[in-house]
Scaffold this motif. Structure first.
Motif, PDB file in Angstrom:
ATOM      1  N   PRO A 187       0.660  -1.269  -0.063  1.00 26.12           N
ATOM      2  CA  PRO A 187       0.045  -0.003   0.171  1.00 26.12           C
ATOM      3  C   PRO A 187       0.756   1.329  -0.059  1.00 26.12           C
ATOM      4  O   PRO A 187       0.130   2.376  -0.363  1.00 26.12           O
ATOM      5  CB  PRO A 187      -0.680  -0.224   1.253  1.00 26.12           C
ATOM      6  N   LEU A 188       2.153   1.445   0.232  1.00 30.36           N
ATOM      7  CA  LEU A 188       2.906   2.440   0.535  1.00 30.36           C
ATOM      8  C   LEU A 188       3.715   2.612  -1.045  1.00 30.36           C
ATOM      9  O   LEU A 188       4.193   3.704  -0.927  1.00 30.36           O
ATOM     10  CB  LEU A 188       3.872   2.202   1.749  1.00 30.36           C
TER      11      LEU A 188
ATOM     12  N   VAL B  39      -0.354  -6.806 -17.785  1.00 31.26           N
ATOM     13  CA  VAL B  39      -0.092  -6.519 -16.287  1.00 31.26           C
ATOM     14  C   VAL B  39      -1.228  -6.665 -15.062  1.00 31.26           C
ATOM     15  O   VAL B  39      -2.345  -6.331 -15.576  1.00 31.26           O
ATOM     16  CB  VAL B  39       0.564  -5.038 -16.274  1.00 31.26           C
ATOM     17  N   ARG B  40      -0.774  -7.424 -14.436  1.00 26.79           N
ATOM     18  CA  ARG B  40      -1.618  -7.535 -13.234  1.00 26.79           C
ATOM     19  C   ARG B  40      -0.905  -7.293 -11.746  1.00 26.79           C
ATOM     20  O   ARG B  40       0.298  -7.191 -11.908  1.00 26.79           O
ATOM     21  CB  ARG B  40      -2.307  -9.153 -12.911  1.00 26.79           C
ATOM     22  N   VAL B  41      -1.532  -6.740 -10.963  1.00 25.82           N
ATOM     23  CA  VAL B  41      -1.119  -6.269  -9.747  1.00 25.82           C
ATOM     24  C   VAL B  41      -1.826  -7.092  -8.597  1.00 25.82           C
ATOM     25  O   VAL B  41      -2.965  -7.131  -8.366  1.00 25.82           O
ATOM     26  CB  VAL B  41      -1.450  -4.841  -9.386  1.00 25.82           C
ATOM     27  N   TYR B  42      -0.896  -7.742  -7.619  1.00 25.53           N
ATOM     28  CA  TYR B  42      -1.288  -8.252  -6.332  1.00 25.53           C
ATOM     29  C   TYR B  42      -0.479  -7.405  -5.454  1.00 25.53           C
ATOM     30  O   TYR B  42       0.577  -7.306  -5.146  1.00 25.53           O
ATOM     31  CB  TYR B  42      -0.705  -9.638  -6.348  1.00 25.53           C
ATOM     32  N   MET B  43      -1.531  -6.926  -4.339  1.00 27.13           N
ATOM     33  CA  MET B  43      -1.186  -6.257  -2.928  1.00 27.13           C
ATOM     34  C   MET B  43      -1.155  -7.081  -1.629  1.00 27.13           C
ATOM     35  O   MET B  43      -2.123  -7.399  -1.432  1.00 27.13           O
ATOM     36  CB  MET B  43      -1.477  -5.035  -2.995  1.00 27.13           C
ATOM     37  N   GLU B  44       0.002  -6.991  -0.923  1.00 23.88           N
ATOM     38  CA  GLU B  44      -0.055  -7.586   0.152  1.00 23.88           C
ATOM     39  C   GLU B  44      -0.144  -6.349   1.380  1.00 23.88           C
ATOM     40  O   GLU B  44       0.256  -5.279   1.045  1.00 23.88           O
ATOM     41  CB  GLU B  44       0.928  -8.310   0.568  1.00 23.88           C
ATOM     42  N   PRO B  45      -0.397  -6.377   2.569  1.00 21.01           N
ATOM     43  CA  PRO B  45      -0.831  -5.247   3.474  1.00 21.01           C
ATOM     44  C   PRO B  45       0.428  -4.496   3.696  1.00 21.01           C
ATOM     45  O   PRO B  45       0.533  -3.320   4.013  1.00 21.01           O
ATOM     46  CB  PRO B  45      -1.261  -6.063   4.914  1.00 21.01           C
TER      47      PRO B  45
ATOM     48  N   VAL C 186       8.206 -10.456 -13.324  1.00 24.40           N
ATOM     49  CA  VAL C 186       7.779  -9.980 -12.025  1.00 24.40           C
ATOM     50  C   VAL C 186       8.387  -8.933 -11.584  1.00 24.40           C
ATOM     51  O   VAL C 186       9.462  -8.650 -11.716  1.00 24.40           O
ATOM     52  CB  VAL C 186       8.005 -11.094 -10.700  1.00 24.40           C
ATOM     53  N   VAL C 187       7.558  -7.923 -11.117  1.00 25.05           N
ATOM     54  CA  VAL C 187       8.068  -6.753 -10.536  1.00 25.05           C
ATOM     55  C   VAL C 187       7.683  -6.361  -9.061  1.00 25.05           C
ATOM     56  O   VAL C 187       6.469  -6.829  -8.677  1.00 25.05           O
ATOM     57  CB  VAL C 187       7.592  -5.578 -11.371  1.00 25.05           C
ATOM     58  N   SER C 188       8.523  -6.483  -8.020  1.00 20.07           N
ATOM     59  CA  SER C 188       8.297  -6.980  -6.613  1.00 20.07           C
ATOM     60  C   SER C 188       8.992  -5.922  -5.659  1.00 20.07           C
ATOM     61  O   SER C 188       9.920  -5.208  -5.869  1.00 20.07           O
ATOM     62  CB  SER C 188       8.761  -8.071  -6.320  1.00 20.07           C
ATOM     63  N   THR C 189       8.065  -5.346  -4.883  1.00 19.39           N
ATOM     64  CA  THR C 189       8.662  -4.872  -3.663  1.00 19.39           C
ATOM     65  C   THR C 189       8.886  -5.633  -2.308  1.00 19.39           C
ATOM     66  O   THR C 189       9.353  -5.143  -1.443  1.00 19.39           O
ATOM     67  CB  THR C 189       7.562  -3.681  -2.981  1.00 19.39           C
TER      68      THR C 189
ATOM     69  N   PRO D 214       8.052   1.393  11.852  1.00 17.91           N
ATOM     70  CA  PRO D 214       6.842   0.618  11.543  1.00 17.91           C
ATOM     71  C   PRO D 214       6.497   0.345  10.057  1.00 17.91           C
ATOM     72  O   PRO D 214       5.769  -0.832   9.827  1.00 17.91           O
ATOM     73  CB  PRO D 214       5.714   1.241  12.274  1.00 17.91           C
ATOM     74  N   ASP D 215       6.861   1.257   9.170  1.00 20.26           N
ATOM     75  CA  ASP D 215       6.594   0.949   7.959  1.00 20.26           C
ATOM     76  C   ASP D 215       7.901   0.665   7.155  1.00 20.26           C
ATOM     77  O   ASP D 215       7.701   0.966   5.760  1.00 20.26           O
ATOM     78  CB  ASP D 215       5.757   2.485   7.184  1.00 20.26           C
ATOM     79  N   TRP D 216       8.687   0.448   7.630  1.00 24.05           N
ATOM     80  CA  TRP D 216       9.858  -0.073   6.873  1.00 24.05           C
ATOM     81  C   TRP D 216       9.570  -1.255   5.713  1.00 24.05           C
ATOM     82  O   TRP D 216       8.788  -2.019   6.133  1.00 24.05           O
ATOM     83  CB  TRP D 216      11.139  -0.625   7.989  1.00 24.05           C
TER      84      TRP D 216
END
Length: 385
Positions: free
Chosen positions: A49-50, A70-76, A97-100, A327-329
């Motif tokens: 989300p960030l 392109v498809r996007v999947y988001m984890e918390p 795959v493009v990943s954070t 906390p958001d690292w």
């Protein structure tokens, strides 16, 4: 005599109207070449989300222009430590795959998919589209690749050697290499200076270049059960999650891959002692290779400036300090990156880094390539802070 109150010994910065457009197109060329989509590629963005949604839009637009979907999947959060079961079928279908996500580099499921040819770009350092307007974004990626290859050429061939880390604070740390470990380590696409995601099975970082690591478990083909001979002490200058470099000389002692002792009396030392004892080294000298990366910016995972090093430690338990402070690292609180900016590193009798200066920057092959892009001295040795 009239006293001067204005000094002009250096040129006035050029107006943005003169520089910004050409700089942006240099960076855009690096971006489009790195995200080397093919017609028909099924691209999956593993997001959080960030993440700046403009980054996703840029990836999507570039992919669409080349005939990829392109498809996007988001984890918390990006602090995903293993691929969730629900994601595995979607991930298996993707060709690119493009990943954070934190687990991208080491999760066995990801490793297996890359062995089958899946291409990956990790965007830890591209979470904000405005980064396209920075010097590091427009630094030629081919030159980053040549700097990386020139460093790899300094590793001894066909003989055992130690990777030896020292500095003026008293660090004396060694990692033992066999010829096979050396070949495994340097055989990865990143150590071969492949900066774009063209090659089947590739894993690259964007912005370039976070790592590759002088040592990691690629040396033993990611078999975490194989111990590596290492020992000694590191006196890091800093760590991700600490606002300023340490004022005290803090010693981190190793027994093999594991931390056995942390010395020092300051609050920083006590925090590190609580976090690090029993932790395991997983990145032995993650090295920067981009001369325009800010040297003293170590968040989120260590400086990417040439010769700056980070040592990644996986902890025994989540660190409360990290949970409170960051906390958001982008990484989970079970990992700490220790940072050294002035190390001397030798591989056998070959010097890789001299007091924080990456020796490959002066190799003839690197200087010759730099001449195609401008003044080699300015390109390679002008530090960004």
């Amino acid at each position: 005599m009239t006293e001067l109150n204005h000094y002009a010994g250096l040129p006035i910065p050029l107006a943005p109207a003169i520089t910004d457009t050409k700089h942006f197109y240099q960076a855009l060329d690096n971006f489009t070449r790195t995200f080397a989509f093919r017609a028909g590629d099924e691209v999956l963005v593993l997001a959080d989300p960030l993440l700046d949604t403009r980054v996703i839009d840029a990836v999507h637009g570039h992919a669409k222009a080349l005939g990829a979907t392109v498809r996007v999947y988001m984890e918390p959060s990006s602090r995903v430590t293993e691929i969730p079961d629900a994601v595995k079928p979607i991930l298996e279908r993707a060709s690119f795959v493009v990943s954070t996500w934190f687990c991208s580099v080491f999760d066995p499921f990801c490793l297996a998919l890359r062995k089958k040819g899946q291409r990956w770009v990790k965007i830890t350092y591209f979470r904000n589209l405005d980064l396209l307007h920075t010097p590091q974004a427009r630094f030629p990626i081919d030159l980053v690749g040549e700097i990386t290859r020139a460093t790899a050429r300094r590793y001894p061939q066909g003989t055992p050697f130690d990777l030896h880390f020292t500095d003026e604070r008293g660090s004396d740390f060694r990692i033992g290499f066999t010829p096979e470990m050396r070949d495994n380590q340097l055989g990865t696409n990143r150590w071969r200076g492949k900066m774009t995601a063209e090659e089947d099975g590739c894993y690259v970082h964007y912005l370039a270049s976070h790592g590759p690591n002088l040592w990691d478990h690629n040396a033993v083909k990611n078999d975490m059960s194989v111990p590596t001979r290492m020992s000694g002490v590191l006196y890091p200058q800093w760590a991700v999650g600490f606002a300023q470099p340490f004022k005290e000389r803090i010693g981190v002692f190793f027994d093999g891959e594991y931390i056995s002792q942390v010395t020092g009396e300051s609050d920083d030392a006590r925090l590190l002692r609580d976090m690090l004892i029993g932790g395991r080294m997983i990145e032995g000298g993650g090295c920067g290779f981009n001369p325009k990366a800010p040297r003293h910016t170590i968040y989120p995972a260590g400086s990417n400036a040439p010769g700056a090093l980070h040592f990644g430690i996986d902890l025994v338990k989540p660190a409360d300090y990290i949970r409170r402070t960051m906390p958001d690292w982008e990484e989970p609180p079970i990992h700490v990156d220790l940072v050294t900016l002035d190390a001397t590193v030798t591989a056998g009798d070959q010097m890789l880094i001299d007091k924080g200066f990456l020796c490959a920057l002066r190799d003839p092959e690197v200087v010759a390539m730099a001449q195609h892009y401008g003044d080699p001295l300015e390109l390679l040795e002008t530090t960004v802070y």
